[in-house]
Every structure is written in structure tokens, then in C-alpha cells.
Write an enzyme that holds these catalytic residues in place. Structure first.
Site, PDB file in Angstrom:
ATOM      1  N   LYS A 116      90.442 110.462 130.475  1.00 48.10           N
ATOM      2  CA  LYS A 116      90.488 108.994 130.447  1.00 48.10           C
ATOM      3  C   LYS A 116      91.685 108.497 131.256  1.00 48.10           C
ATOM      4  O   LYS A 116      91.578 107.542 132.019  1.00 48.10           O
ATOM      5  CB  LYS A 116      90.547 108.495 128.991  1.00 48.10           C
ATOM      6  N   GLN A 132      90.210 107.650 119.326  1.00 47.47           N
ATOM      7  CA  GLN A 132      89.469 108.875 119.640  1.00 47.47           C
ATOM      8  C   GLN A 132      88.937 109.493 118.346  1.00 47.47           C
ATOM      9  O   GLN A 132      89.685 109.682 117.384  1.00 47.47           O
ATOM     10  CB  GLN A 132      90.390 109.864 120.384  1.00 47.47           C
ATOM     11  N   ASP A 172      84.907 100.757 123.314  1.00 48.64           N
ATOM     12  CA  ASP A 172      83.957 101.812 122.941  1.00 48.64           C
ATOM     13  C   ASP A 172      82.612 101.211 122.522  1.00 48.64           C
ATOM     14  O   ASP A 172      81.617 101.926 122.400  1.00 48.64           O
ATOM     15  CB  ASP A 172      84.507 102.600 121.739  1.00 48.64           C
TER      16      ASP A 172
END
Ligand code: GUN
Length: 282
Positions: A54, A98, A121
Site C-alpha cells: 500500500k 488492516q 475500504d
């Protein structure tokens, strides 16, 4: 037949270094610097490696990113407080936590606490609901990346049969909705589907996100079919997907590799969502 390999690595590189980079340049001219925060709890190797990718992709597109690392003993309250600070920080446009999280932290509580306008997300109930309703939203990254990969092959889903294997909230369900929005006829299957072969037999596209190594084999794939493999597993030091690549690549028209397929597209979509979130405040 030998399948064309759909390189997510190449498609992602192209999107990052052209479209997205240009959008960032335009935002910078307005003094908006898109910024992503990744909350990483614990020291899981897989999570650390995703997060590193990322950061790499953020640099390629020219956006800022920061990782907030916490020990696996961090309390739920501490994470919620951190998210609250991020929600109120105007210099931050996107945040992700995460997954997975340690068992003592409620994933639902943590995700629900994220401001939907910063939920890059696309996991919050607000953004999932908007996707379901066909409203403009931040679309969850793996399904978004899958659609971009299909688009890169020139596939028009209108009237096509798409079979999705896997029913997760993160991939299977949103992927099915996105395909429906493009007028595909979608069949949802999962690990307990009876007579899976019959459900796959008339598919034009198969999306496999079932989390079981090499679950789908070449003999289950019909002629002229595109196969998207979302799985990634480390089996005795070798990476493989939910699809048996060796047999499937002899049968499919086109197939995504593992690694280098869906993975880079997911990260690319995350960077794109951060830029979209920044554009919305501009
Ligand atoms: N863990 C595995 N995939 C994902 C993802 O797409 N987002 C987050 N936040 N965690 C993950």
C-alpha cells in the site's frame, strides 16, 4: 487453449501512473494532498506485506500515506480513540484498519466507527448500503479491482453469466452486486453449494473468492470463460490461489495469476478511493 494472463500488476501500474497520478497533480494545484492512514495491529507477516505494498503504491500515485502500528495487546478503546482523531483531522482523507484484528477487538465496532466519507475500504454499513442501492459511494477495493481488470480485457458484462464462488462481505457479495449493476446474470455459490459444476457450466466469467486453495479445477471451467482468482495461499512456501492455475489456464480464455493478479488491483483501488475521498472535499 492456453489462457491469456490478465496481469493485475500491469493494469494497476497503468492506472496508478497515469489516471491517478494526474488526478493527484490536479488536487495538489488546489492545495489538497490526498492522505491515507493505515492502522496495523500486531505483527502478522501477511498484513505487514499488504501494508508495505500500500505504501509503495501510494508513492507511485503521489499521495501521502502513514502507518499507525499498534501492539496486538492494544485495547479496542485505544483503536476507537485513534479513529475518532482521524475522523476529525481534515488533513486525512482515507483510513483503513488492516484485517484481521486480534480476537479481543470487535471488527464491527471498529469499522462502524470510521467516518463513511473516509472509509476507503468501503466496509462501513453506510457505504455497503449505498453500493447495494446503486448510489455513488466508496466501493470496496477487491471487487472494484476485479471490475477494472474485467474492463481491461474489453469484456462487456451486459447479459453475460457470472458465477461468483464465495459469499464474503468483502469480496463475494459486493462483486455480485457490481456485476448485477452491469446487467450480468449472477449466480452466487459457496463452499456448500450443491452441484457446483452445473452452476459453473454456463458461466462467461467465474470469480472465485472462497478461501480454499485450488478449489476450482480446469475441468470445471466451460469454453470461452474468463476466470478471476481472488485467493492467495502459501502452501509449503509456494503461493497459489483458489483456482488450480495449471489446469485452469489450459481451459479458460483468460485468467488472473496468483500472485500478480487481483492483489495489486485491490491496493490500486484503495489508492483510487483515497483520491476520490480527497476530491469530494475539494
Ligand atoms: N485484509 C485482507 N484484505 C483486506 C482489505 O481489503 N482491507 C483491509 N482493511 N484488510 C484486509
Amino acid at each position: 487453449m492456453t489462457a491469456k494472463i490478465i496481469s493485475g500488476r500491469e493494469v494497476a501500474e497503468n492506472i496508478l501512473t497515469t489516471n491517478l497520478k494526474n488526478k493527484v497533480i490536479e488536487l495538489n494545484k488546489k492545495n489538497i494532498n490526498p492522505k491515507l492512514i493505515v492502522i496495523l495491529v500486531g505483527d502478522m507477516k501477511a498484513s505487514a506485506s499488504y501494508v508495505a505494498q500500500k505504501e509503495k503504491f501510494a508513492v507511485k500515485a503521489g499521495i501521502e500515506s502513514d502507518i499507525l502500528r499498534f501492539e496486538s495487546t492494544v485495547t479496542e478503546e485505544q483503536i476507537l480513540q485513534e479513529i475518532n482523531k482521524i475522523n476529525n483531522d481534515n488533513s486525512i482523507h482515507g483510513v483503513i484498519v488492516q484485517l484481521p484484528l486480534p480476537d479481543h477487538i470487535s471488527v464491527a465496532k471498529v469499522l462502524n466507527s470510521i467516518d463513511p466519507s473516509k472509509d476507503v475500504d468501503g466496509f462501513t454499513p453506510t457505504n455497503v448500503g449505498k453500493l447495494f442501492l446503486g448510489e455513488d459511494t466508496l466501493v470496496s477495493c477487491t471487487p472494484k479491482g476485479i471490475m477494472q481488470m474485467l474492463d481491461s480485457t474489453g469484456t462487456d458484462l451486459n447479459g453475460k453469466n457470472v458465477t461468483v464462488v464465495g459469499r464474503s462481505n468483502i469480496v463475494g457479495k459486493p462483486a455480485a452486486i457490481l456485476c448485477l449493476q452491469q446487467n450480468a446474470t449472477v449466480t452466487m455459490c459457496h463452499s456448500r453449494t450443491k452441484d457446483l459444476d452445473a452452476k459453473l457450466s454456463d458461466a462467461d466469467v467465474i470469480i472465485v473468492a472462497v478461501g480454499i486453495p485450488k478449489f476450482i479445477h480446469g475441468d470445471q471451467i466451460p469454453e470461452n470463460c474468463i476466470v478471476i482468482d481472488v485467493g492467495i495461499h502459501n502452501i509449503e512456501g509456494k503461493l497459489c490461489g483458489d483456482v488450480d492455475f495449471e489446469s485452469a489456464s489450459k481451459k479458460a480464455t483468460a485468467i488472473t495469476p496468483v500472485p500478480g493478479g487481483v492483489g495489486p488491483m485491490t491496493v490500486c483501488a484503495l489508492i483510487e478511493n483515497t483520491i476520490i475521498a480527497a476530491e469530494r472535499i475539494g
